[in-house]
Scaffold this motif. Structure first.
Motif, PDB file in Angstrom:
ATOM      1  N   SER C  91       0.306  -1.146  18.701  1.00 63.30           N
ATOM      2  CA  SER C  91       1.061  -0.400  19.703  1.00 63.30           C
ATOM      3  C   SER C  91       1.872   0.705  19.045  1.00 63.30           C
ATOM      4  CB  SER C  91       1.949  -1.342  20.515  1.00 63.30           C
ATOM      5  OG  SER C  91       2.765  -2.096  19.666  1.00 63.30           O
ATOM      6  N   THR C  94      -0.342   3.647  18.206  1.00 59.99           N
ATOM      7  CA  THR C  94      -0.724   4.363  19.427  1.00 59.99           C
ATOM      8  C   THR C  94       0.429   5.245  19.914  1.00 59.99           C
ATOM      9  OG1 THR C  94      -2.030   2.438  20.020  1.00 59.99           O
ATOM     10  CG2 THR C  94      -1.700   4.083  21.732  1.00 59.99           C
ATOM     11  N   MET C  95       1.626   4.641  19.910  1.00 58.50           N
ATOM     12  CA  MET C  95       2.801   5.409  20.341  1.00 58.50           C
ATOM     13  C   MET C  95       3.009   6.634  19.454  1.00 58.50           C
ATOM     14  SD  MET C  95       5.604   2.434  21.045  1.00 58.50           S
ATOM     15  CE  MET C  95       5.187   0.994  22.027  1.00 58.50           C
ATOM     16  N   GLN C  96       2.861   6.415  18.150  1.00 57.39           N
ATOM     17  CA  GLN C  96       3.071   7.501  17.192  1.00 57.39           C
ATOM     18  C   GLN C  96       2.093   8.639  17.449  1.00 57.39           C
ATOM     19  OE1 GLN C  96       1.497   7.014  13.313  1.00 57.39           O
ATOM     20  NE2 GLN C  96       3.464   7.413  12.304  1.00 57.39           N
ATOM     21  N   TYR C  99       2.718  10.321  20.918  1.00 54.82           N
ATOM     22  CA  TYR C  99       3.963  11.087  20.933  1.00 54.82           C
ATOM     23  C   TYR C  99       3.803  12.356  20.098  1.00 54.82           C
ATOM     24  CZ  TYR C  99       8.951  11.919  21.212  1.00 54.82           C
ATOM     25  OH  TYR C  99      10.171  12.477  21.475  1.00 54.82           O
ATOM     26  N   ALA C 105       7.690  10.511  25.995  1.00 57.36           N
ATOM     27  CA  ALA C 105       8.027   9.239  25.342  1.00 57.36           C
ATOM     28  C   ALA C 105       7.657   8.029  26.200  1.00 57.36           C
ATOM     29  CB  ALA C 105       9.510   9.222  24.974  1.00 57.36           C
ATOM     30  N   SER C 108       3.828   7.478  26.221  1.00 56.88           N
ATOM     31  CA  SER C 108       3.239   6.999  24.969  1.00 56.88           C
ATOM     32  C   SER C 108       3.650   5.557  24.704  1.00 56.88           C
ATOM     33  CB  SER C 108       3.585   7.898  23.785  1.00 56.88           C
ATOM     34  OG  SER C 108       4.766   8.592  23.966  1.00 56.88           O
ATOM     35  N   VAL C 109       4.889   5.210  25.056  1.00 55.64           N
ATOM     36  CA  VAL C 109       5.336   3.824  24.852  1.00 55.64           C
ATOM     37  C   VAL C 109       4.519   2.874  25.731  1.00 55.64           C
ATOM     38  CG1 VAL C 109       7.240   2.218  25.252  1.00 55.64           C
ATOM     39  CG2 VAL C 109       7.659   4.381  24.088  1.00 55.64           C
ATOM     40  N   GLY C 112       1.069   2.532  24.498  1.00 56.74           N
ATOM     41  CA  GLY C 112       1.137   1.757  23.256  1.00 56.74           C
ATOM     42  C   GLY C 112       1.217   0.258  23.537  1.00 56.74           C
ATOM     43  N   LEU C 165       8.335   6.946  15.663  1.00 58.61           N
ATOM     44  CA  LEU C 165       7.956   6.540  17.009  1.00 58.61           C
ATOM     45  C   LEU C 165       8.811   7.290  18.024  1.00 58.61           C
ATOM     46  CD1 LEU C 165       7.610   2.731  16.359  1.00 58.61           C
ATOM     47  CD2 LEU C 165       5.854   4.497  16.309  1.00 58.61           C
ATOM     48  N   PRO C 166       8.402   7.231  19.287  1.00 59.87           N
ATOM     49  CA  PRO C 166       9.230   7.870  20.316  1.00 59.87           C
ATOM     50  C   PRO C 166      10.655   7.347  20.218  1.00 59.87           C
ATOM     51  CG  PRO C 166       7.188   7.066  21.264  1.00 59.87           C
ATOM     52  CD  PRO C 166       7.213   6.596  19.855  1.00 59.87           C
ATOM     53  N   LEU C 169      13.475   3.404  21.340  1.00 61.75           N
ATOM     54  CA  LEU C 169      12.934   2.037  21.351  1.00 61.75           C
ATOM     55  C   LEU C 169      14.020   1.018  21.033  1.00 61.75           C
ATOM     56  CD1 LEU C 169       9.476   2.313  19.535  1.00 61.75           C
ATOM     57  CD2 LEU C 169       9.927   2.039  21.971  1.00 61.75           C
TER      58      LEU C 169
END
Lengths: 250, 350, 361
Positions: C91, C94-96, C99, C105, C108-109, C112, C165-166, C169
């Motif tokens: 996850s 994927t988020m990285q 984003y 954000a 993408s979160v 993810g 990351l976004p 978090l």
């Protein structure tokens, strides 16, 4: 003929071995038939065919005078053919109501939307059926593990009867029980008989068979060698049929 | 159960052997320097510690148990032997005696975790999985306390000399030396043949294999794994036998730790942490059943070689080593599935 | 505790004081350790410390719940620790990626999380099918999927935590439900009161980390699932007697597959929680032994590896016991190494008690 269950010309082979060879038999409502034979005579195979564990290679099964197809244990159960195996097939970690209702649990709505198990209902129904069969179990909340062999047997029988068994197959019901409990099982079988249920009993205990069975079917090496009415025979005749001495004297 | 068709059954039963051959051929063609004597020797050298752990595990698995503690008992032994060698050395003992005493004392101490395992399993009926997991924690904690969380170092260099020596040193045209590298061979090519630790390991494994295969003790081990009630009725003292099995397992793990100490000249609490499951995997790939009663040392060693050839082969090819985990996972599943399809190797009723 | 009600139904009717003690020994032991550490541990008996113990136990609780279901069926899931890692790195990466590709954000979160959970479910599905359909022993099947999870995780992250990351978090993951400023009487939910100046932040009392809500909801849900539903009843039945379950018409294959999927779902969720709490996608290392500690907690809670018994809340007590022990020993100035020994000893006590009083549970 009015048989609850009838099998005609059943044959079952395992590879080259003919475990059951062209066997026909029938059981009427309220009748107990004893199935006797030495180890390997084909008794177990025959009842496994009836209860749907094995599929016969030839022959047919009639239930309530209609030919039926039994492909799995589930099919048999759905028709009302219940089998009580020697190992009883109880979940020992669960209590009596949970076992009687296993796989067919009664649910209720909680808070109007949650589907939850209805423990109270299952408990009430369980004590009703046990009462009907004149079976005493100290506490329904006890796990099966805490019950005696006879009590476990009683739970297994109650389960079958609760789910409307019309035909019962009992595999060695008195094996591994104390004398008092053996008597109790015999009287339970007699009670079931009076409720009009057809029963096949497999047993090595000749004594028990003579007490409950109306008729006896004797198998040897996969074949049915005799069908006797209990009151017209005696233990000696039955034993010689089981071991095959009869054929030697002939 | 009737025997399935001859050829496929043969393949099914010998698949581990076949798989190892395929691996060898594969890496010989692709691997950088795999198909050299040195390449093979590296694989064998690398296999020594795992082979001993897997041998330990085989005895336990044949009885139907499992020993999760072997990896950390190995670490424990490496730490204890290293610390003892250092201590004896500082007392002014000769390096030979320091190492010898350290090894002997460690072997004695190494019986302890196995004894605890055995008593828990055999006397108190604790499931082996849990008993050995608990003991694993206790040995790991103890090793960490002994080393204060770092590696145990400063072992006399003699350990290095023993641990990294070769059985045979061949100098073309000049002769053969055993165990010690010829001093005079300066500039000349010295061919090192068979690491000494491999020889030691092979000897130990041979003894283990004899024990399991040819002795009454071994027969009883299979009997207990096959049907413990039957074994009991046949008059086997199953409790004592199980205790001995876990002690034996611990002893092999201890040996493995000592060899680690000699090879790496240090002791580490987590020296065997990744071997804990690898040893089980090797045994299972070798065709043993976790239900007990089946398995041989020879097949286990086959499993060990499959794992180490895979790991070292990938390493020499320059492939990222974590692909090993995927490969091992798949091989493991494959191994069990094959056993499902060729069940005649497993003698279990119904 | 409704859990007790079930136990009363299942157990013997007359429960002596002694059997109540023995049955819930882990709970009483937990209380005892809390009392002892309150005397020996520096800053142990403090709201902050208790909150942080539970907050940091979130992932372990989820893993123990997963393991509870599996262990009741008589199986074991060795993969959960590394599925947690797989979910976290899958996850996170994927988020990285999303984003960095200028997705918003939240989007993408969200994607993810879906990817992480999906990867976890795949592991459980594979293990479940092998166990239920091909009769591979659970130990081996989950060891296999564990290997695959490790390898794939390493492939994704190369062995390093995934950052960049976004934003936000950790703000979500470490948020508190209630913030109170005693001096001024100001308070607010989910964020510090607007009236509080920067220099007053130190005086702010934070109550109930957001993870409490998650823990509460999941414990309640899973407890309900196990106690009040057919699914739960059949889980116990399968663990008690596979044969009886089959003959009672339970679809045991499907049930077992669902159990392992549920198990890895919870492990995957734990990975997401870890991601939100730490702010990076952490791969699990071998030293972590998360799955083994989860199993230990479940056994300490009174379950048996033979199957057929186990309770969600008791497993939670097992986790808390291990976590309190870790925290308390640490605050009492004991070297962290003793923790391993303590866990081993408690585990032995748990199993021996279970052996000595088999009818209590």
């Amino acid at each position: 003929m009015g048989y609850v269950l009838e099998v005609r010309n059943i044959t079952k082979r395992f590879g080259g071995l003919v475990a059951v060879n062209d066997v026909s038999m029938g059981v009427q409502a309220g009748e107990v038939v004893g199935l006797l034979g030495d180890n390997g005579a084909g008794k177990s195979t025959l009842i496994k065919v009836i209860s749907g564990v094995y599929k016969a290679d030839a022959g047919k099964i009639l239930f309530m005078d209609k030919e039926v197809q039994i492909d799995s244990p589930m099919d048999a159960l759905a028709m009302g053919i219940e089998t009580i195996y020697q190992d009883l097939a109880l979940a020992e970690n669960l209590n009596t109501p949970a076992n009687i209702f296993l796989g067919r649990e009664k649910m209720k709505k909680a808070l109007g939307f949650l589907n939850v198990l209805d423990h109270a209902y299952m408990q009430k129904e369980s004590s009703k059926i046990l009462e009907k069969l004149d079976i005493l179990i100290p506490s329904l909340r006890n796990r099966i593990r805490a019950l005696s062999g006879g009590q476990r047997q009683a739970v297994a029988i109650s389960r079958s009867i609760y789910w409307d068994a019309k035909f019962l197959i009992m595999d060695e019901p008195t094996a591994a029980l104390g004398v008092a409990e053996q008597k109790k099982v015999i009287s339970t079988i007699n009670l079931l008989k009076s409720h009009g249920i057809g029963i096949i009993v497999i047993s090595h205990q000749m004594h028990d068979i003579f007490q409950v069975a109306d008729r006896m079917i004797i198998m040897r090496r996969g074949e049915k060698v005799a069908e006797l009415v209990t009151k017209n025979t005696n233990a000696d005749e039955v034993v010689s049929l089981i071991v095959g001495a009869e054929t030697v004297t002939k | 159960m009737a025997r399935a068709g001859g050829f496929t059954t043969l393949i099914g039963q010998r698949w581990a052997m076949l798989f190892l051959l395929i691996e060898l051929v594969f890496f010989s063609f692709l691997g950088g320097g795999f198909f050299t004597m040195n390449g093979f020797q590296i694989v064998l050298f690398y296999s020594t510690t795992l082979a001993l752990l897997a041998t330990a595990e085989t005895f336990v698995i044949v009885t139907g148990g499992i020993d999760l503690s072997v990896g950390f008992v190995m670490g424990f032994a490496s730490v204890v032997s290293a610390k003892l060698a250092v201590r004896f050395d500082s007392l002014g003992l000769a390096p030979e005696l320091s190492i010898l005493f350290a090894v002997l004392v460690t072997l004695a101490i190494g019986l302890l975790p196995g004894f605890v395992n055995g008593v828990l399993v055999a006397r108190l009926k604790v499931p082996p999985f849990l008993a050995t997991f608990a003991v694993q924690g206790i040995t790991y904690g103890t090793s960490l306390i002994i080393t204060q969380g770092s590696a145990a170092i400063n072992v006399p260099n003699l350990a290095n000399v023993i641990g990294n020596s070769y059985f045979i040193h061949l100098v073309p045209g000049r002769g053969i030396w055993f165990f010690t590298r010829p001093e005079a061979a300066r500039g000349a090519d010295v061919i090192d043949i068979i690491p000494t630790m491999v020889v030691v390991t092979v000897l130990v494994i041979a003894v283990a294999s004899f024990l399991l295969k040819r002795t009454r003790f071994g027969r009883h081990t299979y009997a207990i794994g096959g049907n413990i009630d039957a074994a009991l009725r046949a008059g086997i003292n199953t409790r004592r036998h199980l205790v001995v099995i876990y002690v034996l397992s611990s002893l092999f793990a201890t040996l493995s730790g000592i060899i680690y100490m000699l090879e790496y000249v240090s002791g580490k609490a987590d020296a065997g942490s990744s071997f804990m499951l690898d040893s089980v995997v090797a045994v299972v790939i070798g065709g043993a059943s976790l239900f007990g009663g089946v398995g041989t040392i020879w097949r286990t060693i086959l499993g060990v070689l499959i794992l180490s050839v895979l790991e070292m082969g990938l390493k020499m090819m320059g492939v990222q080593t974590f692909d090993k985990y995927i490969a091992v996972g798949i091989i493991l599943i494959f191994a069990v599935l094959i056993d499902q399809f060729f069940p005649e190797m497993i003698h279990k009723e119904d | 505790m409704g859990d007790k009600a079930l136990a009363m139904k299942g157990g013997r009717e007359k429960a002596s004081v002694f059997s109540v003690l023995a049955r819930n020994w882990s709970f009483f032991f937990l209380v005892l350790t809390v009392v002892i550490f309150s005397f020996t541990g520096k800053n142990f008996f403090a709201l902050n410390n208790f909150q942080s113990i539970i907050h940091l136990a979130t992932t372990a609780l989820l893993l123990a719940c997963a393991e509870t279901f599996v262990i009741i069926t008589g199986g074991v899931d060795l993969s959960v620790g590394f599925v947690l890692g797989l979910s976290a790195v899958a996850s996170a990466s994927t988020m990285q990626l999303l984003y960095a590709a200028h997705w918003s954000a939240p989007a993408s979160v969200l994607v993810g999380i879906v990817v992480g959970i999906a990867a976890s479910l795949a592991c459980g599905l594979v293990a479940g099918v092998m166990i239920a359909r091909f009769k591979v022993p659970p130990f081996i099947a989950t060891l296999g999927t564990m290997g695959i999870a490790i390898g794939v995780s390493y492939h994704i992250c190369g062995g390093f935590p995934i950052g960049y990351l976004p934003p936000g978090l950790t703000d979500i993951g470490n948020m508190y439900v209630l913030y109170v400023h005693p001096a001024s009487g100001a308070w607010s939910f989910f964020a510090r009161p607007a009236s509080i100046a920067a220099n007053q932040i130190k005086e702010l009392v934070r109550i109930a980390p957001i993870s409490f809500i998650l823990i509460f909801v999941f414990l309640l849900l899973l407890w309900h699932l196990l106690k009040n539903t057919r699914f739960g009843q059949h889980t116990y039945a399968i663990g008690g007697s596979m044969d009886a379950s089959v003959r009672a018409g339970i679809n045991t294959r499907r049930h077992l597959i669902l159990i392992y999927v549920l198990s890895t779902f919870l492990a995957g969720l734990a990975g997401i929680v870890d991601l939100f709490q730490s702010g990076t996608g952490n791969f699990t290392t071998f030293g972590a032994q998360l799955e083994l500690f989860a199993i230990a907690a479940v056994i300490i809670g009174g379950a048996s590896l033979m199957g057929g018994k186990g309770r969600i809340l008791a497993s939670a007590v097992g986790v808390l016991l291990l976590k309190v022990l870790e925290n308390g020993l640490n605050l009492s100035g004991v070297q962290p190494f003793y923790r391993y020994i303590a866990v081993g000893l408690i585990l032995i006590v748990a199993v021996v008690i279970d052996q000595l009083f088999p009818d209590l549970f």
